[in-house]
Structure formats: C-alpha cells, structure tokens
Design a protein around this motif. Structure first.
Motif, PDB file in Angstrom:
ATOM      1  N   ARG A   1      -5.811  -0.293  13.289  1.00  0.00           N
ATOM      2  CA  ARG A   1      -4.599  -1.011  12.916  1.00  0.00           C
ATOM      3  C   ARG A   1      -3.934  -0.338  11.713  1.00  0.00           C
ATOM      4  O   ARG A   1      -4.550  -0.174  10.654  1.00  0.00           O
ATOM      5  CB  ARG A   1      -4.965  -2.459  12.571  1.00  0.00           C
ATOM      6  CG  ARG A   1      -3.943  -3.243  11.776  1.00  0.00           C
ATOM      7  CD  ARG A   1      -2.729  -3.605  12.581  1.00  0.00           C
ATOM      8  NE  ARG A   1      -1.773  -4.376  11.755  1.00  0.00           N
ATOM      9  CZ  ARG A   1      -0.532  -4.596  12.114  1.00  0.00           C
ATOM     10  NH1 ARG A   1      -0.065  -4.135  13.266  1.00  0.00           N
ATOM     11  NH2 ARG A   1       0.275  -5.306  11.336  1.00  0.00           N
ATOM     12  N   PHE A   2      -2.667   0.098  11.858  1.00  0.00           N
ATOM     13  CA  PHE A   2      -1.914   0.727  10.771  1.00  0.00           C
ATOM     14  C   PHE A   2      -0.933  -0.270  10.150  1.00  0.00           C
ATOM     15  O   PHE A   2      -0.357  -1.107  10.844  1.00  0.00           O
ATOM     16  CB  PHE A   2      -1.130   1.940  11.295  1.00  0.00           C
ATOM     17  CG  PHE A   2      -1.977   3.171  11.488  1.00  0.00           C
ATOM     18  CD1 PHE A   2      -2.113   4.107  10.475  1.00  0.00           C
ATOM     19  CD2 PHE A   2      -2.645   3.385  12.687  1.00  0.00           C
ATOM     20  CE1 PHE A   2      -2.894   5.228  10.647  1.00  0.00           C
ATOM     21  CE2 PHE A   2      -3.429   4.511  12.872  1.00  0.00           C
ATOM     22  CZ  PHE A   2      -3.558   5.440  11.854  1.00  0.00           C
ATOM     23  N   PHE A   3      -0.717  -0.143   8.819  1.00  0.00           N
ATOM     24  CA  PHE A   3       0.267  -0.967   8.116  1.00  0.00           C
ATOM     25  C   PHE A   3       0.768  -0.219   6.889  1.00  0.00           C
ATOM     26  O   PHE A   3       0.136   0.729   6.414  1.00  0.00           O
ATOM     27  CB  PHE A   3      -0.320  -2.332   7.734  1.00  0.00           C
ATOM     28  CG  PHE A   3      -1.635  -2.274   7.014  1.00  0.00           C
ATOM     29  CD1 PHE A   3      -1.690  -2.304   5.631  1.00  0.00           C
ATOM     30  CD2 PHE A   3      -2.836  -2.196   7.723  1.00  0.00           C
ATOM     31  CE1 PHE A   3      -2.900  -2.259   4.952  1.00  0.00           C
ATOM     32  CE2 PHE A   3      -4.048  -2.155   7.062  1.00  0.00           C
ATOM     33  CZ  PHE A   3      -4.082  -2.187   5.677  1.00  0.00           C
ATOM     34  N   GLU A   4       1.907  -0.651   6.374  1.00  0.00           N
ATOM     35  CA  GLU A   4       2.605   0.103   5.330  1.00  0.00           C
ATOM     36  C   GLU A   4       2.069  -0.162   3.930  1.00  0.00           C
ATOM     37  O   GLU A   4       1.809   0.773   3.163  1.00  0.00           O
ATOM     38  CB  GLU A   4       4.102  -0.228   5.375  1.00  0.00           C
ATOM     39  CG  GLU A   4       4.792   0.287   6.621  1.00  0.00           C
ATOM     40  CD  GLU A   4       6.278  -0.047   6.630  1.00  0.00           C
ATOM     41  OE1 GLU A   4       7.010   0.625   7.367  1.00  0.00           O
ATOM     42  OE2 GLU A   4       6.700  -0.966   5.898  1.00  0.00           O
ATOM     43  N   ASP A   5       1.962  -1.401   3.558  1.00  0.00           N
ATOM     44  CA  ASP A   5       1.614  -1.768   2.183  1.00  0.00           C
ATOM     45  C   ASP A   5       0.110  -2.024   2.090  1.00  0.00           C
ATOM     46  O   ASP A   5      -0.415  -2.920   2.734  1.00  0.00           O
ATOM     47  CB  ASP A   5       2.390  -3.022   1.788  1.00  0.00           C
ATOM     48  CG  ASP A   5       2.265  -3.348   0.304  1.00  0.00           C
ATOM     49  OD1 ASP A   5       1.334  -2.827  -0.349  1.00  0.00           O
ATOM     50  OD2 ASP A   5       3.095  -4.137  -0.191  1.00  0.00           O
ATOM     51  N   ARG A   6      -0.547  -1.241   1.278  1.00  0.00           N
ATOM     52  CA  ARG A   6      -2.002  -1.387   1.163  1.00  0.00           C
ATOM     53  C   ARG A   6      -2.399  -2.788   0.735  1.00  0.00           C
ATOM     54  O   ARG A   6      -3.452  -3.305   1.139  1.00  0.00           O
ATOM     55  CB  ARG A   6      -2.565  -0.373   0.159  1.00  0.00           C
ATOM     56  CG  ARG A   6      -4.089  -0.230   0.218  1.00  0.00           C
ATOM     57  CD  ARG A   6      -4.595   0.727  -0.861  1.00  0.00           C
ATOM     58  NE  ARG A   6      -5.965   1.117  -0.642  1.00  0.00           N
ATOM     59  CZ  ARG A   6      -7.029   0.367  -0.879  1.00  0.00           C
ATOM     60  NH1 ARG A   6      -6.876  -0.871  -1.350  1.00  0.00           N
ATOM     61  NH2 ARG A   6      -8.255   0.822  -0.657  1.00  0.00           N
TER      62      ARG A   6
ATOM     63  N   ASN B   1      -0.608  -5.726  16.621  1.00  0.00           N
ATOM     64  CA  ASN B   1      -0.880  -4.638  17.556  1.00  0.00           C
ATOM     65  C   ASN B   1      -1.866  -3.666  16.917  1.00  0.00           C
ATOM     66  O   ASN B   1      -1.880  -3.483  15.695  1.00  0.00           O
ATOM     67  CB  ASN B   1       0.412  -3.885  17.886  1.00  0.00           C
ATOM     68  CG  ASN B   1       1.560  -4.816  18.215  1.00  0.00           C
ATOM     69  OD1 ASN B   1       1.531  -5.498  19.227  1.00  0.00           O
ATOM     70  ND2 ASN B   1       2.575  -4.853  17.349  1.00  0.00           N
ATOM     71  N   SER B   2      -2.664  -3.033  17.730  1.00  0.00           N
ATOM     72  CA  SER B   2      -3.573  -1.988  17.251  1.00  0.00           C
ATOM     73  C   SER B   2      -3.735  -0.978  18.374  1.00  0.00           C
ATOM     74  O   SER B   2      -3.180  -1.149  19.464  1.00  0.00           O
ATOM     75  CB  SER B   2      -4.921  -2.587  16.824  1.00  0.00           C
ATOM     76  OG  SER B   2      -5.537  -3.285  17.894  1.00  0.00           O
ATOM     77  N   GLY B   3      -4.481   0.081  18.115  1.00  0.00           N
ATOM     78  CA  GLY B   3      -4.593   1.146  19.110  1.00  0.00           C
ATOM     79  C   GLY B   3      -6.008   1.667  19.257  1.00  0.00           C
ATOM     80  O   GLY B   3      -6.908   1.312  18.490  1.00  0.00           O
ATOM     81  N   SER B   4      -6.188   2.531  20.227  1.00  0.00           N
ATOM     82  CA  SER B   4      -7.498   3.096  20.526  1.00  0.00           C
ATOM     83  C   SER B   4      -7.763   4.337  19.671  1.00  0.00           C
ATOM     84  O   SER B   4      -6.966   4.704  18.796  1.00  0.00           O
ATOM     85  CB  SER B   4      -7.585   3.441  22.016  1.00  0.00           C
ATOM     86  OG  SER B   4      -6.636   4.448  22.349  1.00  0.00           O
TER      87      SER B   4
ATOM     88  N   ALA C   1       8.887  11.600  12.469  1.00  0.00           N
ATOM     89  CA  ALA C   1       8.374  11.789  11.115  1.00  0.00           C
ATOM     90  C   ALA C   1       6.876  11.537  11.012  1.00  0.00           C
ATOM     91  O   ALA C   1       6.221  12.011  10.077  1.00  0.00           O
ATOM     92  CB  ALA C   1       9.115  10.874  10.139  1.00  0.00           C
ATOM     93  N   GLY C   2       6.311  10.784  11.945  1.00  0.00           N
ATOM     94  CA  GLY C   2       4.900  10.425  11.866  1.00  0.00           C
ATOM     95  C   GLY C   2       4.695   9.175  11.030  1.00  0.00           C
ATOM     96  O   GLY C   2       5.539   8.786  10.221  1.00  0.00           O
ATOM     97  N   SER C   3       3.555   8.522  11.233  1.00  0.00           N
ATOM     98  CA  SER C   3       3.154   7.331  10.471  1.00  0.00           C
ATOM     99  C   SER C   3       4.240   6.256  10.472  1.00  0.00           C
ATOM    100  O   SER C   3       4.557   5.660   9.436  1.00  0.00           O
ATOM    101  CB  SER C   3       2.784   7.709   9.029  1.00  0.00           C
ATOM    102  OG  SER C   3       1.683   8.581   9.016  1.00  0.00           O
ATOM    103  N   LYS C   4       4.793   5.967  11.636  1.00  0.00           N
ATOM    104  CA  LYS C   4       5.898   5.015  11.760  1.00  0.00           C
ATOM    105  C   LYS C   4       5.530   3.631  11.234  1.00  0.00           C
ATOM    106  O   LYS C   4       6.371   2.939  10.646  1.00  0.00           O
ATOM    107  CB  LYS C   4       6.314   4.917  13.225  1.00  0.00           C
ATOM    108  CG  LYS C   4       7.437   3.916  13.489  1.00  0.00           C
ATOM    109  CD  LYS C   4       7.837   3.912  14.952  1.00  0.00           C
ATOM    110  CE  LYS C   4       8.948   2.907  15.210  1.00  0.00           C
ATOM    111  NZ  LYS C   4       9.374   2.924  16.642  1.00  0.00           N
ATOM    112  N   TYR C   5       4.297   3.212  11.436  1.00  0.00           N
ATOM    113  CA  TYR C   5       3.893   1.859  11.042  1.00  0.00           C
ATOM    114  C   TYR C   5       3.122   1.819   9.733  1.00  0.00           C
ATOM    115  O   TYR C   5       2.606   0.766   9.369  1.00  0.00           O
ATOM    116  CB  TYR C   5       3.066   1.220  12.162  1.00  0.00           C
ATOM    117  CG  TYR C   5       3.843   1.093  13.445  1.00  0.00           C
ATOM    118  CD1 TYR C   5       4.981   0.292  13.522  1.00  0.00           C
ATOM    119  CD2 TYR C   5       3.462   1.800  14.579  1.00  0.00           C
ATOM    120  CE1 TYR C   5       5.710   0.184  14.685  1.00  0.00           C
ATOM    121  CE2 TYR C   5       4.181   1.696  15.752  1.00  0.00           C
ATOM    122  CZ  TYR C   5       5.308   0.896  15.810  1.00  0.00           C
ATOM    123  OH  TYR C   5       6.035   0.801  16.971  1.00  0.00           O
TER     124      TYR C   5
END
Length: 275
Positions: A115-120, A135-138, A154-158
């Motif tokens: 799971r990716f997110f912007e603000d730590r 949402n998350s991914g494999s 650009a990469g790292s969209k989320y």
C-alpha cells in the motif's frame, strides 16, 4: 509345454509361467502352494507389476504448507494468477507456486499486499494501519508504481511511502472483481476484489507477466477487520502490517541491481531492504 509355445511375454507373465513350471517340477512341496496362490490372484496370466515390484514407493512431492505460508500474488505469461511462497523454505521457488484456478474456492490463504501513500504521518490513521477501504497492489506493484514511465510518467503517483500488509482471503474472492476505492470509501466494492493481471505501461509497452490491484472494503465502517468474522463479512481479514518504508530508497536499490522483474529477485530485494 515350453515357454516358447506361448510366444513373447511381459515380465509379469514370464514370472507367473516360470513359477508354474517350478511348481510342477516340485509337486507337493511349498513351491506348489506358492504357485497356486499366485494363479488364484492373477487373471489371464497377467499380474499387476506393482504387486510384484520390490522397488520402494516413490516419495510423494508435497506443495507448500498453505496454512503456515504467506504468499505473493503473481501472474504467469498468460496472465493466470499464481500464489508464490514469500516465507519459509519455499520462498521464491516458482516450482512451488500454486495456480489459483486449481485450488478450492473456500480455501483461505494469507497473501502480501503493498500500500502506497503520500504523507508518512498518515500511517497512524486507522485506514492505513488496517487497510480499510483502500487500494493496494501485488509484489510487482512495488517497483511498477515507483519507477517513472511504468505506471505513471513521473513515477510514485500515489506517494513515496509504503506499508506491507498480510491479509487472509478465500480463493474464490479473487474472482470478485475490482472496484477502486476513492477517498477512503468503496461504494461499489462489497467484498475483497482483485483485477486481472495488469501488463500495460504508460509508455504503451507491456510487462511479460503483470501485477494485480486489490481492494479491501470495510462494510461496517469501523468494524473489526482483524477478526475471523471479517473474512465472511468483507471477504478479507487483516493479519499484520509492516512499515512504513521508503519507496524511493527501494527504487534506487532496485535500479542499482539492474531493475530485475523476476519475482524471486523482487522478493530478495524486499527481504534485504525491509529486514
């Protein structure tokens, strides 16, 4: 009559015939008793070779311990979903991967999601701690998301930060389909769901295998997603979370290693990076 009178024989037929010859030669002794027993057991001069074989039985090849293994969800080149062991002695062994379509639909398995997110700082919130309505991914999503010109230009969209979650799902839930969560809500997702294998990249190129997205809705809006009941109500059960980890640092190490996409290499990278 001699053996030649009956023409060619299989090994079992030859054994039976020679046993009969021996019995006749030693009429009345123990060999005759053995011969009679063998002929009663066999039909039409044919015995099952397995019954007569003295070779030890081949040891059965077993798969991974499903209940004690955490799996990564991966795809083969045809897009079929596989479960690759991520823990234990079978970790990274593609010959131990399980084809989802071969498994019973009511079987519960534990998988890893990323799971990716912007603000730590968001990692302290309940939805990020327990993967609620997000949402998350494999496995492959970890680098496809972060690398420019793969999922996004650009990469790292989320976001830069990611967490690793272990969840239990029933095999049949992989067929539910995927409805994307938006702003912490899943109005269309009634239970855990997954996409088909995603191969396309933003450049128009394609991956050889692909990755999957998952959605983990919380139908009760604050219920216990860690309990066994969530597996039946929501189609998934939260088991564990690790992180957050720095996705940019992971990406840098991945590029340093030559940008491998083999699932076993990705597992090794995550293991060395996350400890």
């Amino acid at each position: 009559p001699g053996v030649e009178a009956f023409g060619p024989r299989s090994p079992s037929e030859k054994f039976d015939f020679e046993l009969e010859v021996a019995a006749r030669a030693f009429d009345g002794d123990a060999v005759s008793t053995i011969a009679a027993t063998e002929f009663d057991r066999c039909e039409s001069w044919t015995c099952d070779l397995e019954d007569l074989s003295t070779e030890p039985a081949a040891e059965a090849t077993s798969g991974p311990d499903i209940a004690g293994t955490i799996f990564d969800v991966i795809a083969d080149t045809d897009g079929a979903m596989l479960l690759l062991p991520a823990t234990g002695a079978d970790a990274g062994r593609e010959d131990r991967a399980l084809r989802v379509s071969d498994l019973a639909e009511d079987l519960a398995v534990t998988i890893r999601t990323f799971r990716f997110f912007e603000d730590r700082a968001d990692e302290k919130f309940k939805w990020e701690r327990e993967l609620r309505n997000v949402n998350s991914g494999s496995l492959a999503w970890t680098v496809v998301h972060a690398q420019p010109k793969m999922h996004s230009v650009a990469g790292s969209k989320y976001g830069q930060w990611y967490t690793v979650h272990h969840i239990r799902v029933r095999v049949g839930a992989f067929k539910n389909g995927y409805h994307m969560a938006q702003e912490g809500a899943c109005p269309f997702a009634k239970a855990f769901g997954a996409t088909d294998a995603v191969k396309g990249l933003v450049t128009g190129a394609s991956l050889s295998t692909g990755y999957f997205w998952f959605v983990t809705p919380d139908r009760q809006g604050g219920g216990d997603v860690a309990g066994e009941a969530s597996l039946e109500l929501n189609g998934w059960q939260h088991i564990d979370r690790q992180g957050p980890f720095d996705g940019e640092a992971l990406l840098a190490e991945w590029n340093k290693q030559g940008s491998p996409m083999e699932e076993s290499r990705l597992q090794e990278l995550l293991q060395s990076f996350q400890g």
